[in-house]
Structures are given as C-alpha cells and as structure tokens.
Design an enzyme around this catalytic site. Structure first.
Site, PDB file in Angstrom:
ATOM      1  N   ARG A 170      -1.517  -4.693 -13.231  1.00 39.00           N
ATOM      2  CA  ARG A 170      -0.640  -5.080 -14.331  1.00 39.00           C
ATOM      3  C   ARG A 170       0.830  -5.194 -13.957  1.00 39.00           C
ATOM      4  NH1 ARG A 170      -5.004  -3.141 -16.332  1.00 39.00           N
ATOM      5  NH2 ARG A 170      -4.660  -1.689 -14.633  1.00 39.00           N
ATOM      6  N   THR A 171       1.335  -4.162 -13.281  1.00 34.45           N
ATOM      7  CA  THR A 171       2.776  -4.152 -13.065  1.00 34.45           C
ATOM      8  C   THR A 171       3.189  -5.337 -12.191  1.00 34.45           C
ATOM      9  OG1 THR A 171       2.769  -1.769 -13.304  1.00 34.45           O
ATOM     10  CG2 THR A 171       4.736  -2.739 -12.324  1.00 34.45           C
ATOM     11  N   LYS A 188       4.759  -1.255  10.731  1.00 34.12           N
ATOM     12  CA  LYS A 188       5.303  -1.127  12.099  1.00 34.12           C
ATOM     13  C   LYS A 188       6.355  -0.035  12.175  1.00 34.12           C
ATOM     14  CE  LYS A 188       5.084  -6.137  12.844  1.00 34.12           C
ATOM     15  NZ  LYS A 188       5.959  -7.300  13.072  1.00 34.12           N
ATOM     16  N   ARG A 203       7.344  -0.982  -5.801  1.00 35.72           N
ATOM     17  CA  ARG A 203       6.488   0.192  -6.060  1.00 35.72           C
ATOM     18  C   ARG A 203       6.237   0.880  -4.732  1.00 35.72           C
ATOM     19  NH1 ARG A 203       1.106   0.392  -9.653  1.00 35.72           N
ATOM     20  NH2 ARG A 203       2.769   0.499 -11.203  1.00 35.72           N
ATOM     21  N   HIS A 217       8.469   5.606 -13.875  1.00 36.52           N
ATOM     22  CA  HIS A 217       7.952   4.239 -14.018  1.00 36.52           C
ATOM     23  C   HIS A 217       8.675   3.593 -15.208  1.00 36.52           C
ATOM     24  CE1 HIS A 217       5.425   0.833 -13.856  1.00 36.52           C
ATOM     25  NE2 HIS A 217       4.235   1.391 -13.828  1.00 36.52           N
TER      26      HIS A 217
END
Ligand code: NCD
Length: 306
Positions: A51-52, A80, A101, A129
């Site tokens: 969703r986000t 890396k 995120r 959030h």
C-alpha cells in the site's frame, strides 16, 4: 528543506489543510492532474510494502508526475554497503522528492539531513509512520466528521506497531480523545510513548488485555497485525500472533457507528466475514491513503520552491 519524518513535524493547522486538500482532490481530481508535471518522486523501499509504496506511486502519477525507485534493499547499492546518507545525496541528483521506508529507526531522518530535496518517512522500523497517520486522520475525519470527542481503541501489537505510535502522537493534540490500549502483556505500548506523549499531554488512557471488554466503549477500533519481522524469536511470534481475532460475534456489543480501521496488511486479526459490515473502514482507508499522499507531495514540493 522541509521533510516529513515525524507527524509532529506538521502543526495541527497544517494537518487540517492537508485533510482539506485531500478532500478537495477526492471531489475535483481533474484540478490536480497536472500539478506535478515534470516532477519526479523516488520511492526508496528497503522493506516490503504494498500500500504505502504503490499509493505513493499512484499519487504521483495522478498528479501528472513520474516515479523512479527500488522496492527492496537487495536491488540497491545498500547491498554493496552504501550508507543511507550517500544514497540520499545520490537520489537528490535525480528526483524532486523522496519517500523512504527502512528497517532502521531514524534512517529517513539521516536521509533528510543529507538530501537536498524533501524526504518523507514511509515507515522506519518499529518507530514511526507519519503518512499512515495522515491517512488515518483523513479516514477519521471522513467517517466521524471530526477528530475530537472520540474514544479510540488500539488493539494488537502496540509495542512494535509504528502506525500506532504515530497515530497516538497525532491524536494527543486533539480535544477530548480517550485512548484504550488493548494488547497482550508482552506487546504493550512502549513506556516512552506513554510518558512522552500520553502523560505529557494529559490524555486519558486505559490498558487492558480484553478486546471484548473494551469494544462497547469505542468509537474507533484500530486493529493491528503482530509485527513478525520485529520479533527476536519465532516462538514468541507464534505464541502471540493470534492474540486477537475480530469476529462478527465480538461486534455484538459494539456501537452501531463503530469505525473499524486497520493499516493493513491483515494476517488473521480481522475475520474476512467482517469485510462487508458497514463498520469496516479498512479498505476505504487504503483509498484515502492515496489522496493523503497526494496532498502531502503537493505541500512539500510547494515548500521546496521557497
Ligand atoms: C503498516 C506498516 O508498514 O507499518 N503497513 C502500512 O504501511 N499500511 C502496518 C503493518 O505492516 O502492519
């Protein structure tokens, strides 16, 4: 450069303006369809998301803009050993705004200190959030017509649930909000949230392990999933995962205008047989998430011009 890392980065007035804008976008989408023409949103997702990330991307497309990014850490140079700071500096050369995120608490904040474009925290570990909170506040305003004089129950994993931490923080600035915290002992709301948010703002709250007892008092029930990825061992997760399952029988004593919310994804905690109950708001909430993010992107890109 204005970023959104914590919901408290926005004043209550700014949140009201964002909600008003989101509502206007819902009513007049055509008015907004060219607003971000030529602009690029980078979605940097070091953790899973449906969703986000996709609501951010849909939001940018519906504003006439473009999107670039990655959806797993393994496909970026983080694999890396590149630092979040260097990634943020790099993406600032390619995009106009970042949604990030990350599993580490504070990573989007570090990115915001190093980027020359706005950074939006799209979830940092078990911490915050804020864009889910904008989504949740828009949902509450649309469903209840107000963000005040409400008893809000939070049920499930209140320890690791970042959406819970951000929404409680946001609600603590509104009038006459009562909070009911429903969780197993092991998954109680962290004491820093109780002390720094609830106690500091004089918010009335109770804690219980019983969803049945709490339900009749609630105007809003905010269900959450047990956050498997934040557990230190699988046995604890398996023992706690089905602590609460909302089934039709549990709603027998609920208010007729109860609003049932969930940030999703759902695992087991809401029976699918509730989905058609008029009190189930969680799929509307998904849709509102796109409009809340459209309003936020517009605001931050506007601020970035200053
Ligand atoms: C939430 C999250 O990522 O914190 N999901 C979302 O963004 N809607 C909730 C969760 O994963 O349980």
């Amino acid at each position: 450069m204005r970023s959104l890392i914590d919901i408290l980065d926005l004043t209550v007035d700014e949140i009201e303006t964002l909600i008003d804008t989101a509502n206007d976008i819902i009513d007049n989408p055509a008015k907004y369809s060219e607003k971000c023409r030529g602009k690029k949103l980078a979605t940097l997702f070091f953790e899973p998301s449906t969703r986000t990330r996709l609501s951010f991307e849909a939001a940018m497309y519906e504003l006439g803009g473009n999107v670039l990014g990655f959806s797993e850490a393994q496909s970026s140079s983080a694999a890396k050993g590149e630092s979040v700071a260097d990634t943020a500096k790099t993406i600032s050369c390619y995009a106009d705004i970042i949604a990030m995120r990350h599993p580490k608490e504070g990573a989007p904040y570090v990115a915001s200190l190093n980027a020359s474009i706005p950074v939006i925290n799209a979830g940092d570990g078990g911490h915050n959030h804020p864009t889910q909170t904008l989504t949740d506040l828009l949902t509450i305003r649309r469903e209840k017509g107000k963000i005040s004089d409400l008893t809000v129950g939070f049920c499930g994993d209140l320890k690791f649930g970042r959406t819970v931490h951000s929404l409680i923080t946001a609600l603590s600035r509104y009038n006459n909000i009562k909070i009911v915290l429903i969780s197993p002992e092991e998954l109680k709301l962290p004491s820093y949230v109780k002390k720094d948010v609830l106690d500091k703002n004089g918010i009335e709250y109770t804690e219980t392990t019983s969803l049945e007892e709490a339900i009749p008092t609630l105007d809003i029930l905010y269900m959450t999933r047990v956050q498997r990825e934040r557990f230190f061992n699988e046995e604890d997760y398996l023992r706690l995962k089905d602590s609460y399952i909302l089934e039709p029988s549990k709603l027998a004593h609920a208010k007729s205008d109860l609003c049932i919310m969930h940030p999703l994804p759902r695992v087991n905690e809401i029976s699918v047989s509730i989905d058609n109950d008029p009190r189930a708001c969680y799929f509307k909430q998904v849709l509102y998430g796109k409009y809340a993010r459209m309003a936020l992107i517009l605001m931050l890109l506007e601020e970035a011009k200053k």
